[in-house]
Scaffold this active site. Sequence first.
Site, mmCIF file in Angstrom:
data_model
loop_
_atom_site.group_PDB
_atom_site.id
_atom_site.type_symbol
_atom_site.label_atom_id
_atom_site.label_comp_id
_atom_site.label_asym_id
_atom_site.label_seq_id
_atom_site.Cartn_x
_atom_site.Cartn_y
_atom_site.Cartn_z
ATOM 1 N N HIS A 18 -22.212 15.655 -12.529
ATOM 2 C CA HIS A 18 -21.769 14.959 -13.745
ATOM 3 C C HIS A 18 -21.281 15.975 -14.773
ATOM 4 O O HIS A 18 -22.066 16.748 -15.322
ATOM 5 C CB HIS A 18 -22.928 14.136 -14.306
ATOM 6 N N TYR A 24 -13.189 12.690 -6.545
ATOM 7 C CA TYR A 24 -12.122 12.022 -7.304
ATOM 8 C C TYR A 24 -11.230 13.033 -8.002
ATOM 9 O O TYR A 24 -10.008 13.039 -7.821
ATOM 10 C CB TYR A 24 -12.715 11.056 -8.329
ATOM 11 N N SER A 25 -11.819 13.898 -8.817
ATOM 12 C CA SER A 25 -11.002 14.826 -9.589
ATOM 13 C C SER A 25 -10.288 15.832 -8.688
ATOM 14 O O SER A 25 -9.166 16.251 -8.982
ATOM 15 C CB SER A 25 -11.846 15.541 -10.646
ATOM 16 N N THR A 69 -5.397 12.792 -14.825
ATOM 17 C CA THR A 69 -6.633 12.725 -15.597
ATOM 18 C C THR A 69 -7.048 14.102 -16.103
ATOM 19 O O THR A 69 -6.700 15.131 -15.493
ATOM 20 C CB THR A 69 -7.767 12.156 -14.720
ATOM 21 N N ASP A 70 -7.832 14.121 -17.174
ATOM 22 C CA ASP A 70 -8.364 15.388 -17.671
ATOM 23 C C ASP A 70 -9.483 15.919 -16.787
ATOM 24 O O ASP A 70 -9.887 17.084 -16.906
ATOM 25 C CB ASP A 70 -8.855 15.254 -19.112
ATOM 26 N N GLU A 71 -9.983 15.096 -15.866
ATOM 27 C CA GLU A 71 -11.089 15.541 -15.020
ATOM 28 C C GLU A 71 -10.684 16.659 -14.061
ATOM 29 O O GLU A 71 -11.545 17.355 -13.508
ATOM 30 C CB GLU A 71 -11.694 14.363 -14.256
ATOM 31 N N ASP A 92 0.839 -1.195 0.000
ATOM 32 C CA ASP A 92 0.000 0.000 0.000
ATOM 33 C C ASP A 92 0.875 1.246 0.000
ATOM 34 O O ASP A 92 1.722 1.423 0.879
ATOM 35 C CB ASP A 92 -0.887 -0.030 1.253
ATOM 36 N N ASN A 109 -9.864 6.356 -20.830
ATOM 37 C CA ASN A 109 -9.254 5.178 -21.434
ATOM 38 C C ASN A 109 -10.263 4.046 -21.587
ATOM 39 O O ASN A 109 -11.238 3.958 -20.838
ATOM 40 C CB ASN A 109 -8.111 4.660 -20.561
ATOM 41 N N SER A 124 -10.188 5.676 -8.618
ATOM 42 C CA SER A 124 -10.504 6.411 -9.839
ATOM 43 C C SER A 124 -11.971 6.429 -10.256
ATOM 44 O O SER A 124 -12.302 7.076 -11.255
ATOM 45 C CB SER A 124 -9.683 5.839 -11.001
ATOM 46 N N LYS A 175 -7.200 14.096 -7.407
ATOM 47 C CA LYS A 175 -6.166 14.017 -8.444
ATOM 48 C C LYS A 175 -5.548 15.390 -8.695
ATOM 49 O O LYS A 175 -4.333 15.506 -8.918
ATOM 50 C CB LYS A 175 -6.751 13.447 -9.736
#
Length: 341
Positions: A299, A164-165, A139-141, A61, A194, A87, A168
Site C-alpha cells: 500500500h 496494476y501500476s 495514473t500517478d501510481e 474487447d 478521481n 484499475s 500501467k
Amino acid sequence: MKSNKVLLTGGAGFIGSNYVQHALENTQDEIFVLDKLTYAGNLKNLEGCLGAHGATFIEGDICDEAFVKSLFETYTFNRVIHFAAESHVDNSITGPAAFIETNIVGTFHLLQNAYKLWMEGPNQLKEAFKDARFLHVSTDEVYGTLGETGLFTEETPYAPNSPYSASKASSDFIVRSYFHTYGMPVVTTNCSNNYGPNQHKEKLIPTIIRKAISGEPIPIYGDGKNIRDWLYVLDHCKGIQLALDNGRLGETYNIGGRNERQNLYIAHTICDLLDEIQPKGETETYRDQITYVTDRPGHDFRYAIDASKLEKELGWSAEENFESGIKKTIEWYLNHKDRLL
C-alpha cells in the site's frame, strides 16, 4: 459537421463516461464508445449520451486483435482516447493476469492499428490523418510512493509497486516508444485519484458512502493516514480535452487536484456531510461506523501531483476543491442509490 471521429475506449466506465458527456456538450466530435462491459462498465453511465444526436456504442474487447483491426478499418478514426483499463489495485493483487492482458496487450493493439491506419511508415503521417491524435490516460501510481514531502512531476522516475501500476507503467512506455520510434502523434496524461458521479462501488469513496448509509462498518486500511491527491472527475475531463487538442506530441501531462487528503479525513468528511444531509439521529453519527482493517500488501503511503506543466502550457486549473466536489458526489450517489448496490 462533425470535426473528428473519436474512438473512446472504456467509455462506459467511470472517467470515460464522464468524458463522453463533456465531449458531447463541448465539441463537435463524432464519438464512438468502445467498452467490453465488464463489471466496471455500465450502460447506465451513458444514459442520455447515446442515440441519433449522441455517441455510438460498440461492445467489444481491445484485447481481441482481429476485432480492433476491423474497427479501425470500418470507422477510420482520426482520434483515440484510451481510458480502458483494469484499475482496482486490490483486484490486481489477487488476479494480476487480467491487468497484464488489458492494460499492456490491449494498449498495444490500439497503437498498432492506429499506426497502420494513420501512417505510411515511421515519421510519415498520411495526409488524411495529419491531425490524428492518440491520447493515453494513465495514473500517478506509476511513480510509486512519496514520503511526507515532495510531488510527482513528469520527470519523476517510474517505480510502480502493484501489478496494476506496473501494467500501467508498461503501457505508458509502449505509448512513448511509438512516438520515439515511429513518430506517432501520441500524448499521455497521468492523473491523481478521481472521484465523482458514475464511479464503481468498489472504490474508496463510493464504498464509504455505501457502507455508511447501509449501517455497515466503514473499512479503513491500516491507520487511515495514507494520503491521496483527489481530482474531481469533470476537472480531469477538461484537462484531457486540453491535452488532446493542444498538448505537445510525445509529451506527458500530469493532472492533479492539489487536494491532498488522508483516507481517514475522507471518511470523516463523508460521514459529517451525511450527518447533515441524511442524519441518523440526534445522538448518532456515521463516524461511529468507521473500523480499521488490515492494510493491503504494498500500500503506497502518499501520492501528490505537480500539475504545473498542464497549468502553464495549456491554461488548465481544477475548479473543484475536495470539499466542494465531495458534497456534489455524495448528493449524486444519494440520488442514484442503485449504483451502490
